[in-house]
Design a protein around this motif. Structure first.
Motif, PDB file in Angstrom:
ATOM      1  N   LEU A  82      43.497 -20.118  72.332  1.00 44.88           N
ATOM      2  CA  LEU A  82      44.010 -19.246  71.277  1.00 44.88           C
ATOM      3  C   LEU A  82      44.484 -20.137  70.145  1.00 44.88           C
ATOM      4  CD1 LEU A  82      46.122 -16.901  73.566  1.00 44.88           C
ATOM      5  CD2 LEU A  82      43.915 -16.339  72.523  1.00 44.88           C
ATOM      6  N   THR A  83      44.168 -19.773  68.923  1.00 39.23           N
ATOM      7  CA  THR A  83      44.533 -20.575  67.767  1.00 39.23           C
ATOM      8  C   THR A  83      45.313 -19.726  66.775  1.00 39.23           C
ATOM      9  OG1 THR A  83      42.512 -21.875  68.012  1.00 39.23           O
ATOM     10  CG2 THR A  83      43.672 -22.061  65.924  1.00 39.23           C
ATOM     11  N   VAL A  84      46.413 -20.258  66.294  1.00 44.85           N
ATOM     12  CA  VAL A  84      47.182 -19.606  65.241  1.00 44.85           C
ATOM     13  C   VAL A  84      47.162 -20.504  64.015  1.00 44.85           C
ATOM     14  CG1 VAL A  84      49.464 -18.815  64.511  1.00 44.85           C
ATOM     15  CG2 VAL A  84      48.670 -18.345  66.837  1.00 44.85           C
ATOM     16  N   SER A  85      46.774 -19.929  62.885  1.00 45.27           N
ATOM     17  CA  SER A  85      46.782 -20.666  61.617  1.00 45.27           C
ATOM     18  C   SER A  85      47.832 -20.045  60.705  1.00 45.27           C
ATOM     19  CB  SER A  85      45.399 -20.606  60.955  1.00 45.27           C
ATOM     20  OG  SER A  85      44.432 -21.229  61.769  1.00 45.27           O
ATOM     21  N   PRO A  86      49.023 -20.657  60.632  1.00 50.19           N
ATOM     22  CA  PRO A  86      50.078 -20.115  59.772  1.00 50.19           C
ATOM     23  C   PRO A  86      49.877 -20.541  58.326  1.00 50.19           C
ATOM     24  CG  PRO A  86      50.878 -22.059  60.888  1.00 50.19           C
ATOM     25  CD  PRO A  86      49.460 -21.846  61.360  1.00 50.19           C
ATOM     26  N   PHE A  87      50.450 -19.797  57.429  1.00 49.87           N
ATOM     27  CA  PHE A  87      50.359 -20.087  55.993  1.00 49.87           C
ATOM     28  C   PHE A  87      51.712 -19.725  55.396  1.00 49.87           C
ATOM     29  CE2 PHE A  87      49.510 -19.101  51.581  1.00 49.87           C
ATOM     30  CZ  PHE A  87      48.489 -19.953  51.193  1.00 49.87           C
ATOM     31  N   TYR A  88      52.448 -20.750  54.956  1.00 45.83           N
ATOM     32  CA  TYR A  88      53.803 -20.525  54.457  1.00 45.83           C
ATOM     33  C   TYR A  88      53.926 -21.043  53.035  1.00 45.83           C
ATOM     34  CZ  TYR A  88      58.891 -20.297  54.196  1.00 45.83           C
ATOM     35  OH  TYR A  88      60.180 -19.987  53.809  1.00 45.83           O
ATOM     36  N   GLN A  89      54.418 -20.189  52.156  1.00 44.50           N
ATOM     37  CA  GLN A  89      54.581 -20.537  50.748  1.00 44.50           C
ATOM     38  C   GLN A  89      55.924 -21.244  50.538  1.00 44.50           C
ATOM     39  OE1 GLN A  89      52.529 -19.991  48.138  1.00 44.50           O
ATOM     40  NE2 GLN A  89      51.165 -18.289  48.644  1.00 44.50           N
ATOM     41  N   GLY A  90      55.998 -22.511  50.962  1.00 46.89           N
ATOM     42  CA  GLY A  90      57.251 -23.240  50.815  1.00 46.89           C
ATOM     43  C   GLY A  90      57.253 -24.506  51.653  1.00 46.89           C
ATOM     44  N   PRO A  91      58.400 -25.211  51.697  1.00 52.41           N
ATOM     45  CA  PRO A  91      58.468 -26.515  52.366  1.00 52.41           C
ATOM     46  C   PRO A  91      58.422 -26.402  53.883  1.00 52.41           C
ATOM     47  CG  PRO A  91      60.630 -25.878  51.537  1.00 52.41           C
ATOM     48  CD  PRO A  91      59.652 -24.865  51.015  1.00 52.41           C
ATOM     49  N   VAL A  92      58.139 -27.531  54.519  1.00 45.23           N
ATOM     50  CA  VAL A  92      57.872 -27.564  55.948  1.00 45.23           C
ATOM     51  C   VAL A  92      59.065 -27.109  56.791  1.00 45.23           C
ATOM     52  CG1 VAL A  92      58.432 -30.032  56.087  1.00 45.23           C
ATOM     53  CG2 VAL A  92      56.982 -28.975  57.829  1.00 45.23           C
ATOM     54  N   ASP A  93      60.264 -27.506  56.422  1.00 44.98           N
ATOM     55  CA  ASP A  93      61.425 -27.131  57.232  1.00 44.98           C
ATOM     56  C   ASP A  93      61.630 -25.622  57.232  1.00 44.98           C
ATOM     57  OD1 ASP A  93      61.840 -29.772  57.841  1.00 44.98           O
ATOM     58  OD2 ASP A  93      63.454 -30.064  56.364  1.00 44.98           O
ATOM     59  N   ASP A  94      61.500 -25.015  56.064  1.00 45.94           N
ATOM     60  CA  ASP A  94      61.621 -23.562  55.983  1.00 45.94           C
ATOM     61  C   ASP A  94      60.477 -22.884  56.745  1.00 45.94           C
ATOM     62  OD1 ASP A  94      63.812 -23.974  54.388  1.00 45.94           O
ATOM     63  OD2 ASP A  94      62.796 -23.480  52.506  1.00 45.94           O
ATOM     64  N   ALA A  95      59.306 -23.479  56.646  1.00 50.20           N
ATOM     65  CA  ALA A  95      58.138 -22.900  57.308  1.00 50.20           C
ATOM     66  C   ALA A  95      58.319 -22.897  58.823  1.00 50.20           C
ATOM     67  CB  ALA A  95      56.895 -23.686  56.935  1.00 50.20           C
ATOM     68  N   ARG A  96      58.752 -24.020  59.373  1.00 51.45           N
ATOM     69  CA  ARG A  96      58.894 -24.107  60.825  1.00 51.45           C
ATOM     70  C   ARG A  96      60.010 -23.199  61.328  1.00 51.45           C
ATOM     71  NH1 ARG A  96      55.526 -28.145  62.730  1.00 51.45           N
ATOM     72  NH2 ARG A  96      56.505 -28.042  64.783  1.00 51.45           N
ATOM     73  N   LYS A  97      60.996 -22.972  60.515  1.00 53.98           N
ATOM     74  CA  LYS A  97      62.042 -22.017  60.893  1.00 53.98           C
ATOM     75  C   LYS A  97      61.496 -20.593  60.861  1.00 53.98           C
ATOM     76  CE  LYS A  97      66.688 -20.458  59.637  1.00 53.98           C
ATOM     77  NZ  LYS A  97      67.836 -20.639  58.699  1.00 53.98           N
ATOM     78  N   PHE A  98      60.737 -20.279  59.808  1.00 51.26           N
ATOM     79  CA  PHE A  98      60.188 -18.930  59.663  1.00 51.26           C
ATOM     80  C   PHE A  98      59.248 -18.600  60.821  1.00 51.26           C
ATOM     81  CE2 PHE A  98      57.030 -15.896  58.104  1.00 51.26           C
ATOM     82  CZ  PHE A  98      57.831 -14.920  57.513  1.00 51.26           C
ATOM     83  N   PHE A  99      58.437 -19.578  61.239  1.00 47.63           N
ATOM     84  CA  PHE A  99      57.471 -19.359  62.311  1.00 47.63           C
ATOM     85  C   PHE A  99      57.975 -19.904  63.653  1.00 47.63           C
ATOM     86  CE2 PHE A  99      54.406 -19.046  58.710  1.00 47.63           C
ATOM     87  CZ  PHE A  99      53.835 -17.820  59.049  1.00 47.63           C
ATOM     88  N   SER A 100      59.287 -19.999  63.814  1.00 43.34           N
ATOM     89  CA  SER A 100      59.847 -20.638  65.015  1.00 43.34           C
ATOM     90  C   SER A 100      59.457 -19.924  66.305  1.00 43.34           C
ATOM     91  CB  SER A 100      61.374 -20.718  64.899  1.00 43.34           C
ATOM     92  OG  SER A 100      61.938 -19.419  64.782  1.00 43.34           O
ATOM     93  N   LYS A 101      59.340 -18.605  66.276  1.00 40.32           N
ATOM     94  CA  LYS A 101      59.010 -17.886  67.508  1.00 40.32           C
ATOM     95  C   LYS A 101      57.615 -18.226  67.998  1.00 40.32           C
ATOM     96  CE  LYS A 101      62.273 -14.114  67.396  1.00 40.32           C
ATOM     97  NZ  LYS A 101      62.511 -12.672  67.647  1.00 40.32           N
ATOM     98  N   ILE A 102      56.732 -18.550  67.081  1.00 36.67           N
ATOM     99  CA  ILE A 102      55.392 -18.993  67.477  1.00 36.67           C
ATOM    100  C   ILE A 102      55.441 -20.440  67.958  1.00 36.67           C
ATOM    101  CG2 ILE A 102      53.083 -19.535  66.598  1.00 36.67           C
ATOM    102  CD1 ILE A 102      53.305 -17.060  64.820  1.00 36.67           C
ATOM    103  N   LEU A 103      56.144 -21.292  67.241  1.00 38.40           N
ATOM    104  CA  LEU A 103      56.230 -22.696  67.625  1.00 38.40           C
ATOM    105  C   LEU A 103      56.926 -22.867  68.968  1.00 38.40           C
ATOM    106  CD1 LEU A 103      57.143 -24.101  64.109  1.00 38.40           C
ATOM    107  CD2 LEU A 103      55.039 -24.609  65.369  1.00 38.40           C
ATOM    108  N   ASP A 104      57.916 -22.018  69.250  1.00 39.40           N
ATOM    109  CA  ASP A 104      58.667 -22.129  70.511  1.00 39.40           C
ATOM    110  C   ASP A 104      57.810 -21.782  71.734  1.00 39.40           C
ATOM    111  OD1 ASP A 104      60.899 -22.904  69.126  1.00 39.40           O
ATOM    112  OD2 ASP A 104      61.908 -20.958  69.217  1.00 39.40           O
ATOM    113  N   ILE A 105      56.685 -21.129  71.521  1.00 38.42           N
ATOM    114  CA  ILE A 105      55.795 -20.795  72.638  1.00 38.42           C
ATOM    115  C   ILE A 105      55.170 -22.053  73.223  1.00 38.42           C
ATOM    116  CG2 ILE A 105      53.661 -19.553  73.252  1.00 38.42           C
ATOM    117  CD1 ILE A 105      54.474 -17.475  71.105  1.00 38.42           C
ATOM    118  N   GLY A 106      55.043 -23.076  72.412  1.00 40.11           N
ATOM    119  CA  GLY A 106      54.562 -24.357  72.912  1.00 40.11           C
ATOM    120  C   GLY A 106      53.080 -24.597  72.736  1.00 40.11           C
ATOM    121  N   PRO A 107      52.643 -24.873  71.506  1.00 41.00           N
ATOM    122  CA  PRO A 107      51.223 -25.192  71.304  1.00 41.00           C
ATOM    123  C   PRO A 107      50.852 -26.498  71.997  1.00 41.00           C
ATOM    124  CG  PRO A 107      52.489 -25.654  69.314  1.00 41.00           C
ATOM    125  CD  PRO A 107      53.422 -24.952  70.253  1.00 41.00           C
TER     126      PRO A 107
END
Length: 467
Positions: free
Chosen positions: A255-280
Motif C-alpha cells: 500500500l502506498t500513500v503519497s501525501p501533499f502538504y502546502q507548507g514546511p516539513v515539520d508542519d506537514a509531518r504533524k498534519f499527517f502524523s496519524k498516517i506516519l504513526d502507522i509505520g511505513p
C-alpha cells in the motif's frame, strides 16, 4: 482519399505523413500500445491555419478525424484510421507574470509548463503525471494535486483558440463565443481542435510530498487515518493519494500513500502524523517543487506498453472491509497473471472538493462536481493475448468499486446530480447521458451550432439530437 498532394501544398510549415514516409511509424506511437491505429494520413500542424486546412481536407474527403496532443489516452481517442491532426509541434509557452496567466500550445504536455513555471515559483493546475497532454486533460475537466487549492483545470481556464468543424479559427472565452467556451470546459473534444489555451497560474512554494510504503495488513489503519484526514475539512490545499499495488519486484503486495502538504516539513509531518504513526516500511517524503511532484508517478506510467484505465468514486467515510474487498479482488487477479502487477494499481485520490463544488454544476459542461473522491484503476501489460481479459476485468473492478464504495448515478433520475465518473479516465465509450448528465441537453444545442455533421465524435460522443 483525393490526392494528398493538395493537402501537402496547404501545409507549408508542418508536415504531412502517409504510410511509408519517414517519421510516419513514430507518429503512430501512443502512451498505450493498445491505442495505436494506422492512420491514412497524419498532419503535423505548425499553427491554427494548418489545423484548419487539415480539417477542411478531412471533411471534404469524408475522412474520420481526430486530434493528437500528448497521445496519453488509453481509449484510443487520439488515434484514427483516417486523419490524425498531430499538435506535437505546437508547444510554445508564454507567461505573463503581471496578469498571472500562461498561454500554451495545444500540443504541450504538462512537463513543458512545469519547466517554465517551476523556476519562477509558479504553477498551473494540471494532472498527476507530467507527460500527459494538456488538451485531453483540460478539455475533459482536469484535476490534480493543486485542485484542492485552485479548483479544476477548466475553472482556471480563461480562453481557448479552437478550430471548429468548418475550419473556422475562433476565440472562446466568457466574453466571446460564450456558449462554445461553456461546452469546451468538460466536453471540448466534441467541438473542435484547441490550438492554444490561456489559463490562470498561481504562486507556488515548495511542498512536502513523496511516497510512504506500507505492508498490506495496514489497510484498516490507513482507512481510519484517511477518514480522519477527510474530517479535518482542510481548505489549505493539502491532499493525498492511497494506492493499492505492488513493490518493484511486481509480486510483493504493498500500500502506498503519497501525501501533499502546502507548507514546511515539520508542519506537514504533524498534519499527517496519524498516517506516519502507522509505520511505513519506506519513507521517501521530502520537500520538493510541484514540478518534481508531477514526476513521481512517471516510473509507473511510462510509455510503450499496453495500458488501460478506469474511473470510480468513493464516498466518505471509507469502510475498511469494503476497500479490502476491492484490494483483494485486484491483487488476486494480478497474482494469477505474472507481469501484470508491476505496472498496475488502484488509487483513491483524496483531493478535497471544496473548490470544485464552489462552481455551480451548470456553469460548465463538466458534470462530475460531486462530494466524493475519484478512484482510478490502471493496468499495464505487454502480452496482446491478454487484452480481452484485462478489459473485462477492468470493467468488473470498476463496477465493483461503484457498487460498494461509491456514489451511484442514475441517468433517469439524476436531475442536475453529478455523474459520478471522471470521463478522462474512461477507456470504454460512455453513453452521453451518463457522461454529461443534466448538461447534455445544452451540449446538444451547442453541438448543432458548431458541429452539426458530428465531425468530432470520438470517445464519449455528445451526438446530435434528432428533433
Amino acid at each position: 482519399m483525393s490526392d494528398v498532394g493538395q493537402l501537402r501544398a496547404a501545409i507549408t510549415i508542418g508536415s504531412v505523413l502517409t504510410p511509408g514516409d519517414d517519421g510516419y511509424e513514430d507518429s503512430l506511437k501512443r502512451w498505450s500500445a493498445t491505442a495505436e491505429k494506422r492512420a491514412a494520413v497524419v498532419v503535423k500542424a505548425a499553427n491554427a491555419e494548418e489545423v484548419a486546412a487539415a480539417i477542411k481536407f478531412a471533411v471534404a474527403n469524408k475522412l474520420p478525424l481526430t486530434a493528437r496532443g500528448g497521445g496519453h489516452s488509453s481509449s484510443g481517442t487520439s488515434s484514427s484510421e483516417g486523419m490524425v491532426v498531430d499538435l506535437s509541434n505546437m508547444r510554445a509557452v508564454s507567461v505573463d507574470q503581471d496578469a498571472m496567466t500562461a498561454s500554451f500550445g495545444g500540443g504541450c504536455v504538462f512537463a513543458d509548463l512545469d519547466r517554465v513555471l517551476d523556476p519562477l515559483g509558479l504553477a498551473i493546475v494540471g494532472g498527476v503525471v507530467n507527460h500527459t497532454g494538456v488538451g485531453g486533460l483540460i478539455l475533459g475537466g482536469g484535476h490534480g494535486y493543486l485542485t484542492p487549492k485552485h479548483g479544476l483545470t477548466i475553472d482556471n481556464l480563461l480562453s481557448v483558440q479552437i478550430v471548429t468543424a468548418d475550419g473556422s479559427i475562433l476565440e472562446a472565452s466568457e466574453k466571446e463565443n460564450e456558449d462554445l467556451f461553456w461546452a469546451v470546459r468538460g466536453a471540448g473534444v466534441q467541438f473542435g481542435v484547441v490550438t492554444r489555451f490561456t489559463s490562470r497560474i498561481h504562486k507556488q512554494g515548495e511542498v512536502w510530498s513523496g511516497a510512504l510504503v506500507f505492508t498490506p495488513d495496514k489497510l484498516p489503519d490507513l482507512v481510519a487515518a484517511v477518514n480522519d484526514f477527510h474530517n479535518k475539512d482542510n481548505r489549505d490545499g493539502h491532499c493525498l493519494t492511497m494506492g493499492i499495488g505492488y513493490g518493484p519486484d511486481g509480486t510483493s503486495r504493498v500500500l502506498t500513500v503519497s501525501p501533499f502538504y502546502q507548507g514546511p516539513v515539520d508542519d506537514a509531518r504533524k498534519f499527517f502524523s496519524k498516517i506516519l504513526d502507522i509505520g511505513p516500511i519506506i519513507d521517501m517524503t521530502t520537500m520538493m517543487t510541484v514540478g518534481q511532484v508531477n514526476q513521481l508517478l512517471n516510473p509507473l506510467a511510462y510509455h510503450g506498453i499496453r495500458r488501460l484505465m478506469g474511473s470510480g468514486n468513493a464516498v466518505m467515510p471509507l469502510d475498511a472491509a469494503t476497500l479490502q474487498s476491492t484490494a483483494d479482488k485486484f491483487w488476486s487477479f494480478c497474482d494469477a497473471r505474472p507481469g501484470v502487477g508491476a505496472q498496475s494499481a488502484v488509487a483513491v485520490e483524496f483531493f478535497p472538493t471544496h473548490k470544485i463544488l464552489e462552481v455551480p454544476h451548470d456553469a460548465t459542461a463538466y458534470s462530475n462536481r460531486g462530494d466524493y473522491y475519484d478512484v482510478v484503476t490502471m493496468f499495464g501489460w505487454t502480452d496482446e493475448a491478454r487484452d480481452g481479459e484485462l478489459r473485462a476485468f477492468n470493467r468488473e473492478l470498476v463496477a465493483h468499486i461503484r457498487d460498494t464504495l461509491g456514489y451511484k448515478y442514475n441517468a433517469r433520475e439524476g436531475g442536475d446530480a453529478p455523474v459520478g465518473r471522471y470521463i478522462n479516465l474512461e477507456t470504454d465509450p460512455v453513453k452521453p447521458e451518463d457522461a454529461y448528465g443534466a448538461n447534455l441537453k445544452r451540449l446538444r444545442v451547442v453541438k448543432r451550432k458548431f458541429d452539426p455533421e458530428n465531425v468530432f465524435h470520438k470517445w464519449h460522443g455528445v451526438n446530435v439530437e434528432v428533433e
